[in-house]
Design an enzyme around this catalytic site. Structure first.
Site, PDB file in Angstrom:
ATOM      1  N   TYR A 161       0.705 -30.830  35.651  1.00 39.92           N
ATOM      2  CA  TYR A 161       1.255 -29.511  35.980  1.00 39.92           C
ATOM      3  C   TYR A 161       2.662 -29.355  35.440  1.00 39.92           C
ATOM      4  O   TYR A 161       3.287 -30.325  35.000  1.00 39.92           O
ATOM      5  CB  TYR A 161       1.226 -29.294  37.501  1.00 39.92           C
ATOM      6  CG  TYR A 161       2.275 -30.062  38.273  1.00 39.92           C
ATOM      7  CD1 TYR A 161       2.146 -31.438  38.481  1.00 39.92           C
ATOM      8  CD2 TYR A 161       3.405 -29.429  38.785  1.00 39.92           C
ATOM      9  CE1 TYR A 161       3.113 -32.142  39.182  1.00 39.92           C
ATOM     10  CE2 TYR A 161       4.373 -30.140  39.488  1.00 39.92           C
ATOM     11  CZ  TYR A 161       4.221 -31.490  39.683  1.00 39.92           C
ATOM     12  OH  TYR A 161       5.180 -32.183  40.368  1.00 39.92           O
ATOM     13  N   LYS A 173       3.512 -36.086  34.358  1.00 36.59           N
ATOM     14  CA  LYS A 173       3.641 -35.135  35.484  1.00 36.59           C
ATOM     15  C   LYS A 173       2.259 -34.791  36.030  1.00 36.59           C
ATOM     16  O   LYS A 173       1.717 -33.709  35.767  1.00 36.59           O
ATOM     17  CB  LYS A 173       4.398 -33.888  35.016  1.00 36.59           C
ATOM     18  CG  LYS A 173       4.952 -33.062  36.161  1.00 36.59           C
ATOM     19  CD  LYS A 173       5.960 -32.063  35.650  1.00 36.59           C
ATOM     20  CE  LYS A 173       6.382 -31.066  36.696  1.00 36.59           C
ATOM     21  NZ  LYS A 173       6.993 -31.659  37.877  1.00 36.59           N
ATOM     22  N   GLU A 217      14.358 -41.778  41.698  1.00 39.32           N
ATOM     23  CA  GLU A 217      14.569 -40.330  41.630  1.00 39.32           C
ATOM     24  C   GLU A 217      14.288 -39.751  43.006  1.00 39.32           C
ATOM     25  O   GLU A 217      14.059 -40.499  43.963  1.00 39.32           O
ATOM     26  CB  GLU A 217      13.688 -39.696  40.547  1.00 39.32           C
ATOM     27  CG  GLU A 217      12.203 -39.902  40.769  1.00 39.32           C
ATOM     28  CD  GLU A 217      11.343 -39.370  39.619  1.00 39.32           C
ATOM     29  OE1 GLU A 217      11.723 -38.382  38.979  1.00 39.32           O
ATOM     30  OE2 GLU A 217      10.265 -39.947  39.392  1.00 39.32           O
ATOM     31  N   LEU A 245      10.303 -39.323  36.254  1.00 40.42           N
ATOM     32  CA  LEU A 245       9.897 -38.193  35.419  1.00 40.42           C
ATOM     33  C   LEU A 245      11.126 -37.735  34.618  1.00 40.42           C
ATOM     34  O   LEU A 245      12.217 -37.614  35.178  1.00 40.42           O
ATOM     35  CB  LEU A 245       9.416 -37.035  36.299  1.00 40.42           C
ATOM     36  CG  LEU A 245       8.951 -35.819  35.502  1.00 40.42           C
ATOM     37  CD1 LEU A 245       7.594 -36.086  34.865  1.00 40.42           C
ATOM     38  CD2 LEU A 245       8.883 -34.588  36.394  1.00 40.42           C
TER      39      LEU A 245
HETATM   40  N1  PMP Z   1      11.174 -35.852  39.425  1.00 46.10           N
HETATM   41  C1  PMP Z   1      10.058 -35.482  40.088  1.00 46.10           C
HETATM   42  C2  PMP Z   1       9.248 -36.537  40.772  1.00 46.10           C
HETATM   43  C3  PMP Z   1       9.675 -34.127  40.118  1.00 46.10           C
HETATM   44  O1  PMP Z   1       8.555 -33.757  40.766  1.00 46.10           O
HETATM   45  C4  PMP Z   1      10.490 -33.158  39.484  1.00 46.10           C
HETATM   46  C5  PMP Z   1      10.139 -31.695  39.553  1.00 46.10           C
HETATM   47  N2  PMP Z   1       8.950 -31.382  38.940  1.00 46.10           N
HETATM   48  C6  PMP Z   1      11.638 -33.591  38.818  1.00 46.10           C
HETATM   49  C7  PMP Z   1      11.949 -34.941  38.804  1.00 46.10           C
HETATM   50  C8  PMP Z   1      12.533 -32.617  38.106  1.00 46.10           C
HETATM   51  O2  PMP Z   1      11.920 -32.144  36.944  1.00 46.10           O
HETATM   52  P1  PMP Z   1      12.282 -30.714  36.324  1.00 46.10           P
HETATM   53  O3  PMP Z   1      13.775 -30.718  36.119  1.00 46.10           O
HETATM   54  O4  PMP Z   1      11.533 -30.671  35.063  1.00 46.10           O
HETATM   55  O5  PMP Z   1      11.855 -29.695  37.321  1.00 46.10           O
END
Ligand code: PMP
Length: 294
Positions: A33, A149, A182, A207
């Site tokens: 996603y 993701k 994270e 991620l």
């Molecule tokens: N880490 C995780 C585990 C996440 O789910 C997200 C949000 N999707 C992020 C980091 C941040 O990613 P982004 O800046 O692309 O929203």
């Protein structure tokens, strides 16, 4: 007005939108996603999100459901049909529908695509950022490929729920060696005593957040030094500032971890500044129109 969703080629009322019971996303979390911010009638950093989508699909050998320009048209159409000027568009691609079996379907099936959108309450988000968020720590119990993701988010769900149960907003995940990985749905940053921004390298352990990537550009433009290295929870407790980033939160100051205040317990100036200037640096893509599907 009804909320609308896109499901496998059709725009349908959100309340009636449904996927097949043997969709592999539903049964096996065999899907990926993206969440992209829509701000003042434009997508934020859409190309980076769609590049990451391509990578996630590639890593799992799921074919793209359609070409990029068609996908951008669908995303725009969902946003438009929901009359959203500022909010979020969610897209999910699964391997498709097939009789339940762990291995990939023997006969190729079409990947399934779902797109939804919802409005944002920007005043509420800004008020939250003015106050800063409280966080709790949780052990990082996820699998080894969290750089993809996927919709397989159960450890993140449990961590976020633990945060909520403790009256906090986000969970900060910590690996077995005591290093921060994270957040449950964010990337984590600290500002050191000498003003350097530190965030964990985007290997297979986190991620690679799009907001994280763009924030590197923002920091460079602001003359701030960024170090990509692992940092411990102890370092976070001792930091001048802690903040998290995501498409949904942009830059969100963290004022406490496990009930312990960070610095003086108020949002820091670096995080607040980065939040303020972020969108001046992020790429904007206007919503394209499409009449291809009904
Ligand atoms: N880490 C995780 C585990 C996440 O789910 C997200 C949000 N999707 C992020 C980091 C941040 O990613 P982004 O800046 O692309 O929203």
């Amino acid at each position: 007005m009804f909320r609308m969703a896109y499901v496998n080629g059709r725009y349908v009322r959100h309340g009636e939108a449904a996927v097949h019971v043997e969709d592999r996303g539903y049964q096996l979390a065999d899907g990926v996603y993206e969440v992209t911010e829509v701000r003042d009638g434009a997508f934020v950093d859409l190309d980076r999100h769609l590049d990451r989508l391509d990578r996630s699909l590639g890593e799992l050998a799921i074919p793209a459901p359609m070409g990029r320009s068609a996908l951008v048209a669908v995303l725009g159409e969902v946003v438009r049909r929901n009359r959203i000027r500022s909010g979020y568009v969610y897209l999910q691609v699964t391997r498709g529908v097939a009789p339940r079996d762990h291995a990939f379907p023997k006969k190729p099936v079409r990947p399934a695509l779902v797109v939804t959108a919802r409005p944002a309450d920007r005043a509420k988000a800004d008020a939250l950022a003015e106050a800063g968020i409280r966080t709790v720590t949780q052990p990082d119990i996820r699998w080894g490929r969290v750089d993809i993701k996927t919709t397989g988010l159960l450890p993140n769900v449990l961590a976020k729920q633990a945060a909520r149960a403790a009256g906090a907003t986000e969970a900060i995940l910590v690996d077995r060696e005591g290093f921060v990985t994270e957040g449950a749905s964010t990337n984590v940053w600290i500002v050191t005593g000498d003003g350097r921004l530190v965030t964990r390298p985007a290997d297979h352990g986190i991620l690679r957040g799009i907001t994280r990537t763009t924030l590197m550009d923002v920091a460079a433009a602001e003359g701030l030094a960024v170090e990509e290295r692992r940092f411990t929870l102890e370092e976070a407790f001792a930091a001048r500032e802690v903040f998290v980033t995501s498409a949904g939160n942009v830059v969100m100051p963290v004022v406490a971890i496990d009930g312990r205040p960070i610095a003086n317990g108020a949002p820091g100036s670096v995080a607040s500044r980065l939040r303020h200037v972020f969108h001046a640096h992020a790429a904007r893509t206007s919503l394209q129109s499409s009449n291809k599907c009904t």
